[in-house]
Structure formats: C-alpha cells, structure tokens
Design a protein around this motif. Structure first.
Motif, PDB file in Angstrom:
ATOM      1  N   PHE A 168       1.718  19.964  98.932  1.00 34.71           N
ATOM      2  CA  PHE A 168       2.715  18.886  99.051  1.00 34.71           C
ATOM      3  C   PHE A 168       2.555  17.933  97.886  1.00 34.71           C
ATOM      4  CE2 PHE A 168       1.766  20.361 103.364  1.00 34.71           C
ATOM      5  CZ  PHE A 168       3.030  20.773 103.756  1.00 34.71           C
ATOM      6  N   LEU A 169       3.591  17.835  97.038  1.00 33.71           N
ATOM      7  CA  LEU A 169       3.478  17.031  95.825  1.00 33.71           C
ATOM      8  C   LEU A 169       4.164  15.687  95.963  1.00 33.71           C
ATOM      9  CD1 LEU A 169       4.169  19.800  93.138  1.00 33.71           C
ATOM     10  CD2 LEU A 169       1.961  19.026  94.068  1.00 33.71           C
ATOM     11  N   ALA A 170       5.290  15.668  96.640  1.00 32.90           N
ATOM     12  CA  ALA A 170       6.118  14.463  96.759  1.00 32.90           C
ATOM     13  C   ALA A 170       7.140  14.744  97.855  1.00 32.90           C
ATOM     14  CB  ALA A 170       6.816  14.180  95.432  1.00 32.90           C
ATOM     15  N   PRO A 171       7.895  13.734  98.265  1.00 33.67           N
ATOM     16  CA  PRO A 171       8.921  14.009  99.265  1.00 33.67           C
ATOM     17  C   PRO A 171       9.841  15.142  98.803  1.00 33.67           C
ATOM     18  CG  PRO A 171       8.713  11.650  98.957  1.00 33.67           C
ATOM     19  CD  PRO A 171       7.851  12.304  97.913  1.00 33.67           C
ATOM     20  N   LEU A 172      10.010  16.129  99.631  1.00 28.75           N
ATOM     21  CA  LEU A 172      10.892  17.270  99.372  1.00 28.75           C
ATOM     22  C   LEU A 172      10.468  18.081  98.151  1.00 28.75           C
ATOM     23  CD1 LEU A 172      14.422  15.701 100.121  1.00 28.75           C
ATOM     24  CD2 LEU A 172      12.608  16.318 101.696  1.00 28.75           C
ATOM     25  N   THR A 173       9.206  17.958  97.758  1.00 26.97           N
ATOM     26  CA  THR A 173       8.731  18.686  96.579  1.00 26.97           C
ATOM     27  C   THR A 173       7.383  19.328  96.888  1.00 26.97           C
ATOM     28  OG1 THR A 173       9.764  16.960  95.248  1.00 26.97           O
ATOM     29  CG2 THR A 173       8.283  18.466  94.110  1.00 26.97           C
ATOM     30  N   THR A 174       7.303  20.655  96.609  1.00 31.04           N
ATOM     31  CA  THR A 174       6.041  21.354  96.854  1.00 31.04           C
ATOM     32  C   THR A 174       5.585  22.054  95.579  1.00 31.04           C
ATOM     33  OG1 THR A 174       7.012  23.492  97.428  1.00 31.04           O
ATOM     34  CG2 THR A 174       6.830  21.874  99.204  1.00 31.04           C
ATOM     35  N   ALA A 175       4.401  22.640  95.672  1.00 33.81           N
ATOM     36  CA  ALA A 175       3.849  23.353  94.528  1.00 33.81           C
ATOM     37  C   ALA A 175       4.459  24.741  94.364  1.00 33.81           C
ATOM     38  CB  ALA A 175       2.327  23.481  94.692  1.00 33.81           C
ATOM     39  N   ALA A 176       5.319  25.142  95.314  1.00 33.74           N
ATOM     40  CA  ALA A 176       5.952  26.461  95.186  1.00 33.74           C
ATOM     41  C   ALA A 176       6.908  26.450  94.003  1.00 33.74           C
ATOM     42  CB  ALA A 176       6.693  26.807  96.475  1.00 33.74           C
ATOM     43  N   ASP A 177       6.825  27.497  93.179  1.00 33.48           N
ATOM     44  CA  ASP A 177       7.755  27.610  92.056  1.00 33.48           C
ATOM     45  C   ASP A 177       9.096  28.117  92.562  1.00 33.48           C
ATOM     46  OD1 ASP A 177       6.055  26.700  90.037  1.00 33.48           O
ATOM     47  OD2 ASP A 177       5.020  28.650  89.966  1.00 33.48           O
ATOM     48  N   PRO A 178      10.137  27.914  91.750  1.00 33.26           N
ATOM     49  CA  PRO A 178      11.476  28.304  92.223  1.00 33.26           C
ATOM     50  C   PRO A 178      11.595  29.780  92.566  1.00 33.26           C
ATOM     51  CG  PRO A 178      11.647  26.921  90.263  1.00 33.26           C
ATOM     52  CD  PRO A 178      10.185  27.206  90.457  1.00 33.26           C
ATOM     53  N   ASP A 179      10.739  30.616  91.995  1.00 38.55           N
ATOM     54  CA  ASP A 179      10.872  32.047  92.286  1.00 38.55           C
ATOM     55  C   ASP A 179       9.945  32.496  93.417  1.00 38.55           C
ATOM     56  OD1 ASP A 179       8.505  31.673  90.916  1.00 38.55           O
ATOM     57  OD2 ASP A 179       8.660  33.554  89.763  1.00 38.55           O
ATOM     58  N   GLU A 180       9.262  31.556  94.062  1.00 39.33           N
ATOM     59  CA  GLU A 180       8.283  31.940  95.077  1.00 39.33           C
ATOM     60  C   GLU A 180       8.823  31.793  96.497  1.00 39.33           C
ATOM     61  OE1 GLU A 180       3.847  31.342  93.387  1.00 39.33           O
ATOM     62  OE2 GLU A 180       4.968  29.469  93.650  1.00 39.33           O
ATOM     63  N   VAL A 181       8.484  32.778  97.314  1.00 36.92           N
ATOM     64  CA  VAL A 181       8.818  32.741  98.732  1.00 36.92           C
ATOM     65  C   VAL A 181       7.553  32.375  99.505  1.00 36.92           C
ATOM     66  CG1 VAL A 181       9.611  34.100 100.711  1.00 36.92           C
ATOM     67  CG2 VAL A 181      10.558  34.545  98.429  1.00 36.92           C
ATOM     68  N   LEU A 182       7.672  31.379 100.384  1.00 31.05           N
ATOM     69  CA  LEU A 182       6.539  31.056 101.255  1.00 31.05           C
ATOM     70  C   LEU A 182       6.481  32.134 102.338  1.00 31.05           C
ATOM     71  CD1 LEU A 182       5.701  27.533 102.676  1.00 31.05           C
ATOM     72  CD2 LEU A 182       5.355  29.618 104.000  1.00 31.05           C
ATOM     73  N   VAL A 183       5.385  32.860 102.365  1.00 31.05           N
ATOM     74  CA  VAL A 183       5.265  34.002 103.266  1.00 31.05           C
ATOM     75  C   VAL A 183       4.621  33.599 104.588  1.00 31.05           C
ATOM     76  CG1 VAL A 183       4.271  36.305 103.547  1.00 31.05           C
ATOM     77  CG2 VAL A 183       5.133  35.573 101.312  1.00 31.05           C
ATOM     78  N   GLU A 184       3.541  32.860 104.483  1.00 26.14           N
ATOM     79  CA  GLU A 184       2.830  32.437 105.694  1.00 26.14           C
ATOM     80  C   GLU A 184       1.839  31.342 105.331  1.00 26.14           C
ATOM     81  OE1 GLU A 184       1.063  36.197 106.624  1.00 26.14           O
ATOM     82  OE2 GLU A 184      -0.842  35.672 105.677  1.00 26.14           O
ATOM     83  N   ALA A 185       1.288  30.751 106.370  1.00 28.18           N
ATOM     84  CA  ALA A 185       0.162  29.829 106.168  1.00 28.18           C
ATOM     85  C   ALA A 185      -0.995  30.346 107.002  1.00 28.18           C
ATOM     86  CB  ALA A 185       0.546  28.421 106.581  1.00 28.18           C
ATOM     87  N   ARG A 186      -2.213  30.166 106.459  1.00 26.62           N
ATOM     88  CA  ARG A 186      -3.409  30.616 107.182  1.00 26.62           C
ATOM     89  C   ARG A 186      -4.253  29.410 107.555  1.00 26.62           C
ATOM     90  NH1 ARG A 186      -4.582  35.301 102.899  1.00 26.62           N
ATOM     91  NH2 ARG A 186      -2.851  36.670 103.501  1.00 26.62           N
ATOM     92  N   PHE A 187      -4.457  29.272 108.836  1.00 28.51           N
ATOM     93  CA  PHE A 187      -5.241  28.144 109.353  1.00 28.51           C
ATOM     94  C   PHE A 187      -6.636  28.665 109.682  1.00 28.51           C
ATOM     95  CE2 PHE A 187      -2.008  24.871 110.174  1.00 28.51           C
ATOM     96  CZ  PHE A 187      -0.855  25.601 109.942  1.00 28.51           C
TER      97      PHE A 187
END
Lengths: 287, 754
Positions: free
Chosen positions: A152-171
C-alpha cells in the motif's frame, strides 16, 4: 449510462488475463466484483482504456491453508470470507469481511479487488497489514511477492504494476493460541469506517501477551501498524492499565491529518484509541 | 350533506397499486420509451460563483449522434415564477432563476447548457466536451453573515443578499422581558438537508406538430401549474399542453416543482419535434433539486420563576440559496408562522431575514419551516427547563394554550410587516399532549432513563410539541362520474406514493355506498382533469376529499328532481340514489357532477414527539432507542396509510438529526453528492416509530380532516436534539439540529465554557 467509453475483454484463464492486461497497456483496469470500480466509472473519476474482466477466471477463489499460510484468492467474495470456517487466529479476517458495505456488496465484491483498490478505509488491507500478509502478483514477466507493508503506497495506489494481476494473499499461520479481532466505527451499518483496528495476540500460559499485532485503517493514506503500541503491550498482562496505555500509543501512531468533513483527524484519533481498547478487551476476555 | 360515519372512511384499506409497485410493474418516467426518442444531458456549473464569459459547444456538436446543444443564447430570457401568490414579493421576484445561466453562475450545479443526443451514452460523452469559460468570483456561503458589507453579492444588480425581512410583533415584548425572572439566550442553527427521494427527477416530453399538442410526462405535485407555465413560456394554448403524471418514487415537497429542466426539456421537444427524455442522476439531484432547512436563530426566551413563559425575541437568517424558486419566500415565511407553536405567549417579537448564498436554492421539504421552528423553540424550552430545574413535560404543559381559549390567535401588532396572522381554529392541546405522553409511556421512559444512568450510561429523553399549519387552499375541484357498478373520481391532486388515491376512493365509496373496488380515481392527466392545485402542504385528502363530498351533495341535488323528492331525502344505497317509497335512479343516470371545495387559510393541528436516546461519549454515537409521536389529524381516513406516513416522516427526521447533512467546502463545492456522503438512515439505525393518532375533528371542512402526510417529521429534529442534550447533561450543549457522531464527540470533548 454513466461511464466514459472503454474497451472490454473477458479473460477465461489467469494466463489469458495476464496476456490481455499486458496487451492493453498501462491505462487498463481489471474488473472483478466491480464494487469500487463501477462507482468510480459512473462518476467518471476513473477513465480506463480497457476493462479486463477476470470474474470468470478459474482457480482464483482459493481459500485454504498451504505451506504454513492461509491463501486467499483474488476472487474470494467478502461474503465467502465472512462465512468461512476460519479458526481463532483468523477471526479478524472474518470480522473485517463482515463489515464491508452491505450484503449485496459483499456477495459481489472480491478480496483482490479490495486490496487492489487500496482505499484507506478498506478493511481487508488493515488485516493484511496486521498479519504481515504476502501479496502475490503475476505478470508476463513472472510472479513476485510483496509484503503488505510495501504494497500500500497511497490512497488508491499500490505497488502492483499496471501489467500485474493480484493472484492471492498469503497470511502466515500464527502460533497456537493466537487470537485476533476487528473493530471499526462507521456512522451507519456498512459505511466507510471513520477508523478501524485489526488486533491480535497470543496469551501465553503465564497470562502475558505475545506476538501482539495492531493495525489501523482510515487514519492515514494507507493501513498503518501501531508498532509502539504493540511493543508496549508485548510481555505484559492485558489489564486496564496496559490496555489504556496501548490504546493511547496506537492513537499517537496514526496521522489522519485533517480527516474529512465527516470526521476530522482529532476525532479519528480518539476513535482509534476507543477501538483499540475495545479490541484488546475482547482479546483479554478470551474466546 | 350526510354525516358519514363508520364504514370505509376510517378503515385500514390496503394502499392501491401495492402489488404493481412492489413487483416492478409500475411505470416511472425513466421507463417511458417513445418512438424516435432522444436523450438530454444538462451541463452544469462547476463553480459556486463566477462570471460566465462564454460557453463553447462546437466540440460537443461535432460528436456523432448529437442532435442539439443549447445555451442561454438559444432561449428566451425568462424566469421561473413563484407559484404561490402569498410567497411572492418584489424583491423575491428580482432574483428568480432563468432556465439556463446567462452572465453569472451562482451555484455548483446551475444549468448552463443542454446536450441532446440519440443515445444517452453519447449525450453524457458530449456534455463533457462543452467548454465553459469562467471568471471566478468570491462565493457567499454563510447565511448568518451573508448580509455583511464585506460579502460579495450573489445578485449584483439586486444590490443586497437580503431579499426580505419579515417582522412580527405580538403583545408588549419589552414588558415581558422586564418582568422576567429568567432569560435564556442561544444561537441555534438548523443544518442544510435534502429530501433525496429514492427516484430522482425526470421528464419525457413529446410535441406533435400535427395536432400542436405538447405532452409532458414526469411532472407530479403541481401538474396544472406546470401546464400553465409551459403554455405561457412556450406560446402554446393551455389546451395544447398536457402534463401526465406517472408513478412517483417519493416527492417530499421537492420533486414536481417546476425547475429549469421542466422548461428546457419540453422546449427542446417542441423545437426538435422529437420526444426528449431527461433523467436526473444522483449527483445532479444533490446539486440541482431544492435543498431545505438551513437557518440560524438568535433566540431569547423570558420566563417567570414559576415556569410561565412570558415572551420570546428571535432574530433569524433563513437561507434561500442562490435564487428564489417556485416556492418563493416560504423558506422564511413558514419558520415564522410556526415559531410561536402551541404555547400561550403573552408577547413575542420575530425578525427573520430571507438571505441568499451561492449554493443550491432552497425550497420546501416535508414539514417545511415547522420542523426548523420546532427544533429552535423546543430546544430553547428545554434549555429553560434546565435553567429552572423543571421537568420539561411539566414546563410545556403549564404553557400550552388551554382548550377554553380556542379559537386562538396571535394577531400581528404594531411594527409587524405584511405577515400571515397566526390563528388556531381549535384543538385541546393539553389533552392531546397528555395522550402523546401516555402513548409514548413517558413515565416509564423516565424510569428506564434513571436505571440506565445508574448503570453508568448516558441516557436521555427528548420531547417536542408543535403546531403544524397544513391543508392550504385555495380550492380543489373534482368530477364524479357514476356508472353501472362503478364510479370515477377525477381530481387535480397528485400521487407521490402517499396513497391519496386510496383515501379518496374510500371517501367516494362511503358517501355513495358503493364497494371500494368500484371506485376509480383519476388524477394522472391534465387533459382529463381540467383543474387542480396539486399535492403539497398535506392538502390532498383534505381538499379533494371535501370536494368529493361537495360533488356527492350536488349529485343529490341533481337526483332529487329525477326522484320527485327534495335533495335532503335522497340517499345513496348500493350504487343507486334512492328516495322514500322505493324509488331509485342509477348513478349513471344522474350524469357527471362537479364538486368544489374552497378553503381559506391554513388548518392548524397539534402534535408532538417523544424519544429516548442513548449516547456513547467515547465515539459520539447517539442512538434513538425509542421514538413515539402523536398527531391530531382531525379524522383518520385510512389509519394504516396514515401510520405509514407518520412513521416514514419520523424516520426521515431521525435520519436528518443523526446522519444527513448537505455540506459545502470553503469554495462552495458540494461535499454530499452521493449516498455514501449524504447518509440516509437504514432500518438498522432506526427504532420502531410508535404512533398515536389523535382525532379531534376540524371545523374547517365538512369531513373534519386535517393534514397528516408531513406531521411525523415536525417534532423529529427537536425531540432528538432534546433527547441527546438530556443524555449528555452538562457534558455538552446541543445547539445545532445535526447531532452526528463527530459533532457530538467534539461537543463532549470541547473545553468547557466558564
């Protein structure tokens, strides 16, 4: 009809989604549950060139423990998470999911969508921060993992690049005896919270709190860990004095600045203190 | 006329159309699809106050599918007039709104241009391409200091931001204050609210060049006024304009007034000779449709040590926004007539200014003026009660106008301006007040409050008592057409979802002794209903209901010669008019009959609300745990619908107190333009609303009915604020009608006044 013009493509598989996203270029957006993106489009606050619909992609709705982590797939709906059979350590995740919007929103809204949208009031990002979740991103370039604190970088902004799909999160699976809770204040049921808290700890046999985790939402540009508060509580009893001090430190940690016209920063800090106190009392009260 | 009793009037008949509306079969204006229809999108001012240097439509016009783009240059220089003569003044008429801004824009959302395209998507895309050249001016944003010389002028040519000052003097106010043992003074503020009906506004218009008839769908509330206005501004014969009402998803006073779009869309339909549809979106609704309520009052209340209220002085500022709209000066007139309320004041003095600000214009919203005035007065009564250490209910009861003083009036004295006199025709306020307390279980509420406090909770009980002026004239006319086994009633009122067609059918069915299912009420089409004044001010059932009674009397007069008897001998039985000796004539043989009911002035009715409230000082949240109200409706035509109306209005009011607020930033930009920001209450935040219906009759009309559609709102802001104030005790002072959690938390944690 409200949205500005856009091109639309539906992906059938993750490979296809990644390829389509790559091809569409940096102004493309992924569409899943649409619970944040569609209102943005309706107000013309978002003007994506393409919408890549991943709603039909198979295999992105995984929700199970694998290799010492709970894997939550991008397409897991909030309503699924809310009703999932998660043991005590994951309770905060369930509670957070149950507080997102209203039931029709939770039925459609997705886990990956919530993290990617990165609204400072988003409940799931706060839990991800509290648990040091690892966020898995995939593109044609490969797969990488980003810890929540860097995602999480800023409101409505993440470290994901424009070509990246968020696949899952691991807790990462916490130790035995770890419990977690989620608390928030919203004016009406289902509103964006003015402040939220994910808190967890393990009460050792000596009664002392260990592995204390406290993350705050809606009180800054991104979810924030209240590390001073965590440290202050670590190794102490969950008694009134410790709880009040921990709540005070947590409120000091966050910087909601001016807040907004509904709830200014001073009020939000007070809510943080109140919510941390409430969360810790629940943890102290036992399961 | 016959004295109707029992039977259908007073029965809880289910609302007509429930099934269609609940199963999605109703037709709303957005459902209308006409052959060759095109779609309009209004381009609105992004600025609160700016000189309009130019509007460039060329790029929008180049978009494929765009049919037309108009600006102020393309239409006549007209103003939308005030609809009610008693709400007019020369000053108000000087600041009326044009359909499209020409030289200056005065609020965010003011229409500047209209784009028409053959596809609604294209209309939205093209509307973005209309370029507006603005030279920013300072906005006026605070009603209470809008008149200071440092403030810019909303209307430069008018020369002032005050468009009227109403003065009302009654009794010897100086003497009242001179003999007072206690005087309490506060500045109270009522926050800006919006009615926000679930269905936004919308219109469809079609002009048939062959017949020369313009048909407009979507106007409700005041169809006949809208028709006359369109006839005038478009240069059409009155009979060549048809306004048709379709189903309406909530009105609440705001929807259905003629707005700029109500001129622009029909005008475009006529000019383009194609059907034009416009559907307001929620963002537009929150900036384009009338707001309500915002005002401030400096209030001083004088009383004796025994709790006798001796008089009040009030100096107030009532915001009208950037223009005066169709409801004229009602945003200042209505608070004034409702400020004295149900108490026997020996004296008062009121000075209320109507002021302008650079924000969306203000109109009436359910319980207009009375809700604001009741908050102000009732809050002050509780502040006095605290000062005197008196029980708030006792203090009120001691000061209510006694039944033996009825009819009662506060006639305006020397120094008053041209104001509407405040007169109460009747009522037994003391008995009704006690009925309200009994209905609410007031004593039990107080016991529970003490128990909760003993448990360390912040619990409060709030009361508000009020007078509602409603059922405004001047007249309503209906036509009753009898047939074989059925009766058609044509009335010029409107249905805003309130169930008026059900209530009118009950009245006709009872008076003519026909089954309820045999009565059809038609009110949708001005071509079929020649006259009417509309649905507002809780007037429809009172006015049209009594017009039906008049028509039924006229039917008797017409039947009498057919039956060879006097009108007094005619009785309606089982769908026929009968005379002694078994003579009878069918309703269809009597012929269509008109009935007219004229009414002067307003009917006052008494009511109040009581609630119990709990406050969490840690997060500022106030919860209304119980809410009970009582209202004198004279006579309940349909108690089921009435309860729904009263409870619904109370829910709106509670939401207004706890959550809703129309907010602006320091540049005059609106902040509450979505339902995420304009927070309507949901069922989760509301208690059950307990309703006590009081039927004290009304001498002002043959059926004995008073208004009931708005009353649930009137006490809401005052009762909730008083409950919250009682809950927090000395911890904080409640001086605004908004008791949002943030406001309340700050009030509780503010450094204490010395």
């Amino acid at each position: 009809m409200k949205p500005p013009p856009f091109a639309y493509a539906a992906a059938g598989t993750l490979d296809e989604a990644v390829a389509l996203l790559d091809e569409a270029g940096e102004d493309a957006k992924l569409l899943a549950g649409g619970q944040s993106l569609l209102p943005l489009l309706a107000f013309r606050l978002a003007r994506p060139s393409h919408l890549i619909d991943i709603g039909g992609v198979e295999g992105l709705d995984i929700l199970e423990e694998q290799d010492g982590s709970l894997c939550v797939g991008a397409l897991v709906r909030h309503a699924t998470l809310e009703r999932a059979d998660l043991s005590g350590g994951w309770q905060a995740l369930r509670e957070a999911a149950s507080l997102i919007g209203h039931l029709p929103i939770r039925v459609r809204g997705t886990f990956g969508g919530s993290l990617s949208h990165a609204d400072p009031a988003g409940e799931l990002g706060v839990v991800a921060a509290a648990f040091d979740a690892e966020i898995v991103l995939r593109s044609l370039r490969g797969v990488r993992t980003v810890p929540a604190r860097d995602f999480f970088l800023a409101p409505l902004t993440t470290a994901a690049d424009p070509d990246e799909v968020l696949v899952e999160a691991r807790f990462p699976t916490p130790g035995t005896g770890f419990r977690s809770v989620f608390e928030e204040f919203s004016p009406r049921v289902g509103d964006f919270a003015y402040a939220s808290v994910a808190a967890g700890c393990r009460l050792a046999t000596d009664g002392l709190a260990r592995d204390v985790r406290i993350a705050l939402g809606s009180v800054g540009p991104t979810p924030v860990r209240a590390r001073d508060a965590e440290q202050a509580l670590s190794g102490s009893f969950l008694d009134d004095t410790a709880i009040v001090e921990c709540a005070r430190l947590a409120a000091e940690t966050c910087h909601p600045d001016a807040g907004d016209w509904h709830a200014d920063g001073t009020y939000r800090k007070a809510l943080v203190s109140h919510l941390v106190e409430r969360a810790l009392r629940r943890l102290g009260a036992g399961p | 006329m016959s004295a109707p009793g029992g039977g259908l009037i007073g029965s809880p008949a289910p609302r007509r159309k429930n099934r269609e509306l609940l199963t999605g079969e109703g037709t709303y204006v957005a459902d209308i699809r006409l052959e060759g229809q095109v779609y309009a999108r209004v381009v609105r001012s992004p600025s609160a106050h700016a000189r309009l240097l130019g509007v460039d439509t060329s790029e929008a016009l180049r978009v494929g599918g765009v049919v037309a783009v108009i600006t102020a240059d393309d239409i006549d220089d007209i103003r939308i007039p005030i609809r009610l003569p008693f709400a007019e003044s020369p000053e108000a008429n000087a600041v009326l709104q044009a359909p499209l801004a020409a030289d200056v824009v005065r609020y965010v959302g003011e229409p500047v241009a209209v784009v028409v395209a053959d596809d609604p998507y294209v209309a939205e895309d093209a509307a973005e391409l209309v370029s507006i050249d603005l030279d920013e001016l300072e906005p006026v944003l605070d009603p209470a200091n809008s008149t200071e010389s440092s403030q810019p002028l909303v209307h430069e040519s008018f020369g002032s931001n005050t468009i009227g000052r109403l003065a009302y003097r009654y009794g010897d106010i100086d003497a009242a204050f001179a003999r007072a043992d206690v005087v309490v003074r506060r500045r109270l503020r009522v926050h800006r609210l919006a009615a926000a009906p679930m269905e936004t506004r919308g219109l469809a218009a079609d002009y048939d060049p062959g017949s020369g008839v313009l048909t407009v769908w979507g106007g409700a509330k005041v169809k006949h006024f809208t028709r006359a206005l369109l006839s005038r501004v478009l240069g059409l014969e009155l009979t060549d304009v048809r306004v048709i009402e379709v189903e309406v998803g909530g009105g609440f006073g705001t929807r259905g007034e003629p707005y700029p779009e109500d001129i622009l869309i029909p005008l475009l339909a006529r000019r383009l000779e194609r059907p034009v549809q416009w559907i307001e979106d929620r963002w537009e609704h929150m900036v384009a449709t009338n707001h309500a309520r915002e005002q401030e009052h400096d209030f001083e209340l004088a009383a004796g040590a025994d709790g006798r209220m001796l008089g009040f002085r009030v100096r107030g500022w009532c915001d009208h926004g950037a223009y005066v709209r169709t409801q004229g000066l009602l945003p200042v007139v209505l608070p004034m007539v409702h400020l004295p309320g149900p108490y026997e004041w020996p004296a008062f003095s009121m000075d209320l200014d109507a002021v302008l600000t650079n924000r969306t214009p203000v109109g009436t919203y359910r319980g207009p003026g009375m809700t604001e005035a009741t908050f102000v007065r009732e809050r002050m009564v509780d502040i006095l009660a605290a000062e005197l250490e008196m029980e708030p209910a006792d203090l009120r009861r001691r000061n209510l106008i006694p039944a033996e003083s009825m009819p009662f009036s506060f006639m305006p004295g020397p120094g008053s301006g041209a104001v509407m006199p405040i007169m109460y025709q009747g009522g037994d306020f003391v008995t009704a007040f006690d009925q309200m307390l009994d209905g609410a279980g007031y004593d039990r509420m107080r016991v529970e409050q003490r128990q909760a406090r003993a448990d360390g909770q912040h619990a409060g009980v709030g009361i508000a008592a009020y007078i509602e002026f409603a059922a405004v004239g001047p007249f309503e006319e209906v036509e009753v057409i009898g047939g074989a086994g059925n009766v058609v009633v044509r009335a010029g009122v409107g249905s805003l979802g309130q169930g008026v067609e059900t209530a009118l059918a009950q009245i006709a069915a009872e008076l003519l002794d026909v089954p309820l299912s045999g009565v059809t009420v038609e009110f949708h089409d001005t071509a079929e209903v020649p006259q009417g004044f509309g649905s507002f001010a809780s007037r429809s059932t009172v006015l049209a209901g009594n017009a039906i009674a008049a028509a039924v009397d006229e039917m008797k007069a017409k039947a009498a010669p057919l039956l060879g008897c006097g009108p007094g001998d005619v009785e309606f039985r089982d769908g026929t008019a009968t005379a002694p000796g078994d003579r009878s004539v069918g309703l269809g043989d009597i012929g269509p009959t008109r009935g007219r009911f004229e009414k002067e002035g307003l009917t006052a009715s008494f009511g109040g609300a009581v609630c119990s409230v709990s406050v969490n000082p840690a997060d500022g949240r106030a919860r209304v745990d119980r809410f009970a109200l009582a209202h004198d409706v004279g006579r309940a035509v349909n108690p089921r619908l009435l309860r729904g109306q009263l409870a619904g209005a109370a829910a709106q009011g509670i939401g207004g107190a706890l959550f809703e607020e129309v907010a602006y930033d320091e540049h005059g930009q609106p902040l509450s333009v979505t339902f995420a920001d304009y927070m309507m209450p949901t069922a989760a935040e509301l208690p059950d609303v307990e309703v006590t219906i009081i039927e004290h009759g009304s001498g002002s009309n043959p059926l004995g009915i008073k208004g009931g559609g708005e009353a649930g709102m009137v006490g809401s802001l005052g009762a909730v604020a008083n409950g919250v104030a009682d809950a927090v005790g000395d911890g904080a002072e409640v001086l605004t009608s908004s008791v949002s959690s943030a406001r309340l938390w700050h009030a509780l944690h503010r450094p204490r006044r010395a």
